[in-house]
Design a protein around this motif. Structure first.
Motif, PDB file in Angstrom:
ATOM      1  N   LEU A 145       0.813  -1.218   0.000  1.00 40.06           N
ATOM      2  CA  LEU A 145       0.000   0.000   0.000  1.00 40.06           C
ATOM      3  C   LEU A 145       0.843   1.263   0.000  1.00 40.06           C
ATOM      4  CD1 LEU A 145      -2.965  -0.899   2.383  1.00 40.06           C
ATOM      5  CD2 LEU A 145      -2.752  -1.186  -0.094  1.00 40.06           C
ATOM      6  N   ALA A 146       2.027   1.210   0.564  1.00 40.83           N
ATOM      7  CA  ALA A 146       2.891   2.396   0.583  1.00 40.83           C
ATOM      8  C   ALA A 146       3.278   2.837  -0.823  1.00 40.83           C
ATOM      9  CB  ALA A 146       4.146   2.105   1.404  1.00 40.83           C
ATOM     10  N   ASP A 147       3.228   1.914  -1.807  1.00 42.91           N
ATOM     11  CA  ASP A 147       3.574   2.286  -3.181  1.00 42.91           C
ATOM     12  C   ASP A 147       2.563   3.244  -3.800  1.00 42.91           C
ATOM     13  OD1 ASP A 147       5.654   0.581  -2.850  1.00 42.91           O
ATOM     14  OD2 ASP A 147       5.072  -0.834  -4.435  1.00 42.91           O
ATOM     15  N   TYR A 148       1.336   3.226  -3.296  1.00 43.65           N
ATOM     16  CA  TYR A 148       0.290   4.094  -3.849  1.00 43.65           C
ATOM     17  C   TYR A 148       0.254   5.465  -3.164  1.00 43.65           C
ATOM     18  CZ  TYR A 148      -1.469  -0.417  -5.541  1.00 43.65           C
ATOM     19  OH  TYR A 148      -1.582  -1.647  -6.140  1.00 43.65           O
ATOM     20  N   SER A 169      -3.425   8.561   1.010  1.00 44.44           N
ATOM     21  CA  SER A 169      -2.776   8.325   2.305  1.00 44.44           C
ATOM     22  C   SER A 169      -3.161   6.944   2.810  1.00 44.44           C
ATOM     23  CB  SER A 169      -3.177   9.409   3.303  1.00 44.44           C
ATOM     24  OG  SER A 169      -4.587   9.457   3.457  1.00 44.44           O
ATOM     25  N   GLN A 170      -2.528   6.536   3.893  1.00 47.02           N
ATOM     26  CA  GLN A 170      -2.808   5.222   4.457  1.00 47.02           C
ATOM     27  C   GLN A 170      -3.104   5.360   5.943  1.00 47.02           C
ATOM     28  OE1 GLN A 170       0.320   2.366   3.819  1.00 47.02           O
ATOM     29  NE2 GLN A 170      -0.686   0.735   4.977  1.00 47.02           N
ATOM     30  N   LEU A 173      -6.094   2.386   2.351  1.00 43.40           N
ATOM     31  CA  LEU A 173      -5.853   3.621   1.625  1.00 43.40           C
ATOM     32  C   LEU A 173      -7.043   4.559   1.715  1.00 43.40           C
ATOM     33  CD1 LEU A 173      -4.115   2.322  -1.638  1.00 43.40           C
ATOM     34  CD2 LEU A 173      -3.050   3.188   0.463  1.00 43.40           C
ATOM     35  N   VAL A 174      -6.756   5.867   1.621  1.00 37.76           N
ATOM     36  CA  VAL A 174      -7.778   6.911   1.676  1.00 37.76           C
ATOM     37  C   VAL A 174      -7.485   7.915   0.564  1.00 37.76           C
ATOM     38  CG1 VAL A 174      -8.771   8.786   3.042  1.00 37.76           C
ATOM     39  CG2 VAL A 174      -8.091   6.645   4.158  1.00 37.76           C
ATOM     40  N   LEU A 175      -8.522   8.279  -0.196  1.00 32.89           N
ATOM     41  CA  LEU A 175      -8.414   9.303  -1.236  1.00 32.89           C
ATOM     42  C   LEU A 175      -8.973  10.611  -0.704  1.00 32.89           C
ATOM     43  CD1 LEU A 175      -8.043  10.332  -4.193  1.00 32.89           C
ATOM     44  CD2 LEU A 175     -10.319   9.392  -4.685  1.00 32.89           C
ATOM     45  N   THR A 176      -8.195  11.695  -0.834  1.00 36.08           N
ATOM     46  CA  THR A 176      -8.644  13.019  -0.408  1.00 36.08           C
ATOM     47  C   THR A 176      -8.619  13.948  -1.615  1.00 36.08           C
ATOM     48  OG1 THR A 176      -7.727  12.674   1.796  1.00 36.08           O
ATOM     49  CG2 THR A 176      -8.244  14.936   1.181  1.00 36.08           C
ATOM     50  N   VAL A 182     -13.027  13.248   1.737  1.00 34.13           N
ATOM     51  CA  VAL A 182     -12.287  12.032   2.099  1.00 34.13           C
ATOM     52  C   VAL A 182     -13.123  10.812   1.758  1.00 34.13           C
ATOM     53  CG1 VAL A 182     -11.243  10.741   3.990  1.00 34.13           C
ATOM     54  CG2 VAL A 182     -11.041  13.246   3.913  1.00 34.13           C
ATOM     55  N   MET A 183     -12.526   9.868   1.011  1.00 33.58           N
ATOM     56  CA  MET A 183     -13.221   8.634   0.648  1.00 33.58           C
ATOM     57  C   MET A 183     -12.314   7.434   0.913  1.00 33.58           C
ATOM     58  SD  MET A 183     -15.206   9.708  -2.891  1.00 33.58           S
ATOM     59  CE  MET A 183     -14.009  10.926  -3.455  1.00 33.58           C
ATOM     60  N   PRO A 184     -12.694   6.535   1.804  1.00 32.15           N
ATOM     61  CA  PRO A 184     -11.932   5.297   2.011  1.00 32.15           C
ATOM     62  C   PRO A 184     -11.909   4.471   0.725  1.00 32.15           C
ATOM     63  CG  PRO A 184     -13.523   5.639   3.772  1.00 32.15           C
ATOM     64  CD  PRO A 184     -13.848   6.631   2.701  1.00 32.15           C
ATOM     65  N   MET A 185     -10.809   3.782   0.496  1.00 30.58           N
ATOM     66  CA  MET A 185     -10.630   2.970  -0.701  1.00 30.58           C
ATOM     67  C   MET A 185     -10.592   1.498  -0.317  1.00 30.58           C
ATOM     68  SD  MET A 185      -7.665   5.398  -2.382  1.00 30.58           S
ATOM     69  CE  MET A 185      -7.496   4.444  -3.885  1.00 30.58           C
TER      70      MET A 185
END
Length: 531
Positions: free
Chosen positions: A442-445, A460-461, A466-469, A476-479
């Motif tokens: 996940l850190a790669d994204y 972010s993680q 992962l979370v998209l902001t 904020v949207m959880p992935m």
């Protein structure tokens, strides 16, 4: 468009199109070839009104409103009827919020959504009357830095072009920028990045295109739009509960709560701040105030014996300027849009002007003018669009004109309006793969990505993944992992109804991720962010 299927966005409901001129040369909006008396039509050209129809329609109205509210589940409504310069009916129905006792009355303030557009057209006509602006003024005369993606349209687009949705901007242009928190100035600046349809021979309903026209009017008047609306219209007409600022709505104690549809039921809880598109959808008011505005329109711009709007300035707004719904056969009628008004001719030959308004997050309204009968009806509701407001006005005007309803208007309108709730995104209705390809670490994204149109995005993680902001208001949207480098998000906004499910797709050769694409925002092909 790329990714998901196009879905009609009706944060401002209407059925409209664009003026077919055969070329890109404008017909002057104020050229007059007919008398300037609103509703003046030769008696032999129309079917007479039903004898006693208005009286029967008024007697029937309360029962019809109650019936529609029960059928639709809409919690509350307010209705007013104007005739012969008087408010002859005004009443509230139901409750301001489900589960609470406060009733809707004639003072209850509603968000009226796109019913704001004919009000904005009225304000523009007042500025035309005052000599501050013309319908045919080039936008750049008043907004010198404004541009769209075509130099000719930028140089020649007029106030009227943007008020009638014939500028070539795509449907709902700028709405998704508003959804993720951008302000009006930024949204209007970024309209230049959007692809354009043919100028003046296409029609696309666009809140921020309309807002562009209104901003030009405000600039010509030398005032911010909300101030101009108050000083030009609301104050002089005594519309003391009306505003073009959302903060004023929140300050009203007697205000209607929005109710949105989830799993077939209306629920309260969402809010809608439409300040960035205020001229197109940001008016809040009650039926008592709006009746005063309707009287002004039916009186052809006269108020208390004086002319507030010249007939020559008002008439262009109330007659066809664009094809909103071109006839599909030689036996059917077309629909038209003026400057902020729907314009049509009824089956009996009587011109009709109207507009609906709607927020999927919880409001629906409708106004209908029948000038030849000196009549208007206004319906405000506190629930998302399900056809209730239009059913009430259609039923009422049927009885006025024909003596009885010609159809079940709710049964007709309900399925049409329910299209507004179609979930958005390419993953809607799909099941996640049972054996998905693994994601990378996940850190790669994680990182910051950028889009010229949508601005920066951050991946972010946290402890859940992962979370998209997105956007300046940090949406904020959880992935959730879907398959390989594809994740899912469940957006929820005015333009992404309940049940929306969209992919976020990462791409990059070798070990390095270089970009991501968010499907539900990609209707114009601009939702790719680079790292």
């Amino acid at each position: 468009m790329a990714g998901s299927a196009a879905r009609p966005r009706f944060s401002c409901l209407t059925i409209c199109a664009a003026l077919l001129l055969g070329s890109a040369i404008a017909v002057p909006a104020q050229t007059q070839t007919v008398p300037l008396t609103l509703g003046a039509i030769p008696p032999e050209d129309v079917v007479p009104l039903a004898g006693g129809g208005l009286e029967r329609a008024l007697a029937d109205l309360p029962e019809e409103v109650e019936s529609v509210l029960k059928r639709s589940g809409v919690p509350g409504a307010a209705v007013a009827v104007v005739h012969d310069g008087k408010t002859i009916f005004a009443r509230g129905f139901g409750v301001r919020e489900l589960g609470k006792e406060a009733k809707v009355d004639t003072a209850t303030v509603f968000q009226i959504a796109s019913m704001s557009k004919p009000i904005a057209a009225t304000i523009a006509a007042m500025q035309v009357t005052a000599g501050k602006v013309k319908w045919d003024d080039k936008i750049t005369r008043h907004l010198p830095t404004f541009a769209v993606g075509d130099a000719y349209v930028t140089a020649n687009g007029t106030v009227g072009d943007f008020y009638s949705h014939r500028s070539g901007l795509p449907h709902a242009a700028g709405d998704t920028l508003e959804d993720i928190g951008f302000d009006r100035k930024t949204i209007l600046e970024r309209l230049r990045m959007l692809p354009l349809a043919p100028f003046r021979v296409s029609y696309n309903y666009a809140n921020f295109g309309f807002t562009t026209g209104a901003e030009a009017v405000a600039a010509a008047a030398g005032k911010p739009w909300a101030d101009l609306a108050q000083e030009a219209l609301y104050g002089p007409l005594g519309m003391t509960s009306t505003s073009s600022r959302y903060a004023d709505f929140l300050a009203r104690e007697n205000r209607a709560t929005l109710h949105t549809l989830e799993n077939g039921r209306f629920i309260a809880g969402l809010t809608r701040d439409p300040d960035q598109q205020s001229p197109a959808g940001g008016v809040t008011s009650n039926v008592t105030d709006l009746a005063e505005w309707a009287k002004l329109i039916l009186a052809n711009g006269q108020h208390d014996g004086r002319e507030m709007i010249s007939p020559a300035a008002l008439l262009p707004a109330l007659r066809a300027q664009a094809f909103s719904a071109p006839a599909g056969t030689i036996g059917s009628r077309s629909g038209f849009y003026g400057f902020g008004f729907n314009v049509s001719v009824n089956a009996n030959g009587r011109p009709d002007m109207s507009h609906s308004g709607a927020f999927v997050t919880g409001a629906a309204t409708n106004v209908q003018f029948l000038p030849s009968a000196d009549l208007a009806i206004l319906v405000l509701t506190n629930a998302g669009p399900v056809g209730a407001a239009e059913a009430i006005t259609g039923h009422f005007l049927d009885i006025v004109q024909y003596g009885a309803p010609t159809r079940d208007w709710y049964a007709l309108m309900h399925p049409l309006l329910m299209q507004n709730y179609a979930p958005l995104g390419d993953l809607v209705g799909r099941s996640a793969p049972s054996r998905p390809a693994p994601a990378r670490p996940l850190a790669d994204y994680v990182g910051t990505y950028d889009s010229p149109y949508f601005g920066p995005a951050r991946i972010s993680q946290d402890e859940n993944g992962l979370v998209l902001t997105l956007g300046p208001e940090a949406i904020v949207m959880p992935m959730t992992h879907w398959d390989g480098d594809v994740f899912s998000i469940a957006p929820r906004s005015e333009n992404a109804p309940y049940g929306s499910l969209s992919s976020v797709r990462f791409e990059g050769a070798g070990g390095a991720l270089k970009s991501m694409r968010v499907d539900y925002l990609n209707e114009e092909g601009l939702a790719t962010w680079t790292r």
